[in-house]
Design an enzyme around this catalytic site. Sequence first.
Site, PDB file in Angstrom:
ATOM      1  N   TYR A 149       0.852  -1.171   0.000  1.00  0.00           N
ATOM      2  CA  TYR A 149       0.000   0.000   0.000  1.00  0.00           C
ATOM      3  C   TYR A 149       0.900   1.238   0.000  1.00  0.00           C
ATOM      4  O   TYR A 149       2.088   1.163   0.285  1.00  0.00           O
ATOM      5  CB  TYR A 149      -0.899   0.016   1.234  1.00  0.00           C
ATOM      6  CG  TYR A 149      -1.961  -1.047   1.228  1.00  0.00           C
ATOM      7  CD1 TYR A 149      -3.140  -0.864   0.512  1.00  0.00           C
ATOM      8  CD2 TYR A 149      -1.798  -2.232   1.945  1.00  0.00           C
ATOM      9  CE1 TYR A 149      -4.126  -1.835   0.505  1.00  0.00           C
ATOM     10  CE2 TYR A 149      -2.775  -3.206   1.939  1.00  0.00           C
ATOM     11  CZ  TYR A 149      -3.935  -3.001   1.220  1.00  0.00           C
ATOM     12  OH  TYR A 149      -4.904  -3.965   1.210  1.00  0.00           O
ATOM     13  N   THR A 157      -1.255  -1.479  -4.402  1.00  0.00           N
ATOM     14  CA  THR A 157      -2.687  -1.370  -4.181  1.00  0.00           C
ATOM     15  C   THR A 157      -2.981   0.016  -3.625  1.00  0.00           C
ATOM     16  O   THR A 157      -2.487   0.373  -2.554  1.00  0.00           O
ATOM     17  CB  THR A 157      -3.191  -2.446  -3.208  1.00  0.00           C
ATOM     18  OG1 THR A 157      -2.950  -3.733  -3.792  1.00  0.00           O
ATOM     19  CG2 THR A 157      -4.679  -2.298  -2.949  1.00  0.00           C
ATOM     20  N   ARG A 172     -20.216  -0.647   8.018  1.00  0.00           N
ATOM     21  CA  ARG A 172     -21.066  -1.735   7.533  1.00  0.00           C
ATOM     22  C   ARG A 172     -22.426  -1.668   8.207  1.00  0.00           C
ATOM     23  O   ARG A 172     -22.515  -1.521   9.425  1.00  0.00           O
ATOM     24  CB  ARG A 172     -20.403  -3.086   7.826  1.00  0.00           C
ATOM     25  CG  ARG A 172     -19.058  -3.233   7.137  1.00  0.00           C
ATOM     26  CD  ARG A 172     -18.328  -4.447   7.636  1.00  0.00           C
ATOM     27  NE  ARG A 172     -16.974  -4.501   7.064  1.00  0.00           N
ATOM     28  CZ  ARG A 172     -15.980  -5.211   7.558  1.00  0.00           C
ATOM     29  NH1 ARG A 172     -16.165  -5.936   8.635  1.00  0.00           N
ATOM     30  NH2 ARG A 172     -14.797  -5.195   6.986  1.00  0.00           N
ATOM     31  N   SER A 207     -10.489  -4.249 -10.254  1.00  0.00           N
ATOM     32  CA  SER A 207     -10.918  -4.679  -8.922  1.00  0.00           C
ATOM     33  C   SER A 207     -11.577  -3.525  -8.195  1.00  0.00           C
ATOM     34  O   SER A 207     -11.266  -2.355  -8.437  1.00  0.00           O
ATOM     35  CB  SER A 207      -9.699  -5.171  -8.128  1.00  0.00           C
ATOM     36  OG  SER A 207      -9.993  -5.332  -6.756  1.00  0.00           O
ATOM     37  N   HIS A 209     -11.620  -3.929  -4.757  1.00  0.00           N
ATOM     38  CA  HIS A 209     -11.119  -4.351  -3.441  1.00  0.00           C
ATOM     39  C   HIS A 209     -12.117  -5.251  -2.727  1.00  0.00           C
ATOM     40  O   HIS A 209     -12.326  -5.170  -1.516  1.00  0.00           O
ATOM     41  CB  HIS A 209     -10.787  -3.142  -2.567  1.00  0.00           C
ATOM     42  CG  HIS A 209      -9.653  -3.393  -1.613  1.00  0.00           C
ATOM     43  ND1 HIS A 209      -8.404  -2.856  -1.780  1.00  0.00           N
ATOM     44  CD2 HIS A 209      -9.578  -4.135  -0.491  1.00  0.00           C
ATOM     45  CE1 HIS A 209      -7.616  -3.244  -0.807  1.00  0.00           C
ATOM     46  NE2 HIS A 209      -8.308  -4.036  -0.002  1.00  0.00           N
TER      47      HIS A 209
END
Length: 428
Positions: A137, A163, A172, A304, A306
């Site tokens: 990262y 990434t 969430r 992607s 992720h």
Amino acid sequence: MKIENPWKPNPWFESVAVAQERARRRLPKPVYGALVAGSERGQSAADNQAAFAELGVSPHVAGNPPERSLATRVLGQEVALPVLISPTGVQAVHPDGEVAVARAAANRGTLMGLSNFASKPVEDVVAANPRTLFQMYWTGDRDVMVERMERAKAAGVIGLIATTDWSFSVGRDWGSPEIPEKLDLKARLRNAPHVVRRPRWAWQFARAGVPDLTAPNLARRGEEPPTAAPGGETPAKPAHGPAPTFFGAYYEWMTTPPPQWEDIAWMRQQWAQLGGGPFLLKGVSRVDDALRAVDAGVDAISVSNHGGNNLDGTPAAIRVLKPVADAVGGQVDVLLDGGIRRGSDVVKALALGARAVMIGRAYLWGLGANGQAGVENVLDILRMGIDSSLLGMGVADVRDLTPDDIVVPDGFHRSLGVPAATLVDASA
């Protein structure tokens, strides 16, 4: 004569869905919850899988090839099947973690991706699979990043994955599992109600020694050794300092300004100067980003979102694959990462322009269900699914797949960030 126990469950499973269910039953609830992941409402994570069900295939009933080839070449490496291991963070589903996954990938003839948030040192993982790609990262300052590249190169990795797509949108709707910073007595007591319900998992970790949640590949280089003692011997310099906790590593990432395109080009240049092999940029969803990545000198990109842990509402990776592959597939290797659960998914991705796919949750379910053998089981399931799809579609080689082999509904593709000049040319 040994008599088999008829009530002992068969360790082999026949689908990734079964592996996931076994992992759910075997892992403590917070550990399983961390794997399910997906930011906000989980829209992107769900679409990664659901989108594959919208695609159909066109079968033949006779004249099909008696033998099929699943081998291909990606990132300069020959692989036995077009499925690579995507890097994922701390793999607390099994005490052997990334080392078990690396061994499984080596045994099945494919490449291992290792996260710099992994729970095992890069040196141990490369020893288990010499064909390991190291993922970084954009964290820390440039000197720190070069130091990490040097360590990975010295360990023997064959390529670098950058990434840069992980956003801070991680809330969430169903709640995020608690991840303790340290597995001290207080944390163990707090999680004991979950752990006691999974005695096999607890016993396995107890035998191996319960580790703290650290990121050993983010440890800084060791301090200079002290001066020679009177006896003339100089103490050995430690290879690396103490590993930061997962939250320490996360804090470093949060406080690092996001990379610009010149930073991506700089990473590529530094890696090239080390003689480090191919450089893959992971997390591309837009055509303009893919074009900028090519300009920055990357050798490959991974389409992607992720695993749905980026901005929720980002289209499924398979929906944005073809526009990206059409734009840059002739210049760099294009991979797809997201939603792969069966061999037919792999075939659909290859037909729409991917050179290979990368899997994440699929192998983690296998690891949680049955360790290294479970990961090998998942790769075998995908291999069999690819082969049977090729047989039914009348295709002899994975490299021969084209969009004509797939039934694509109107409006399926999402062309994000297409430059205006490209749209004008396309309409001419």
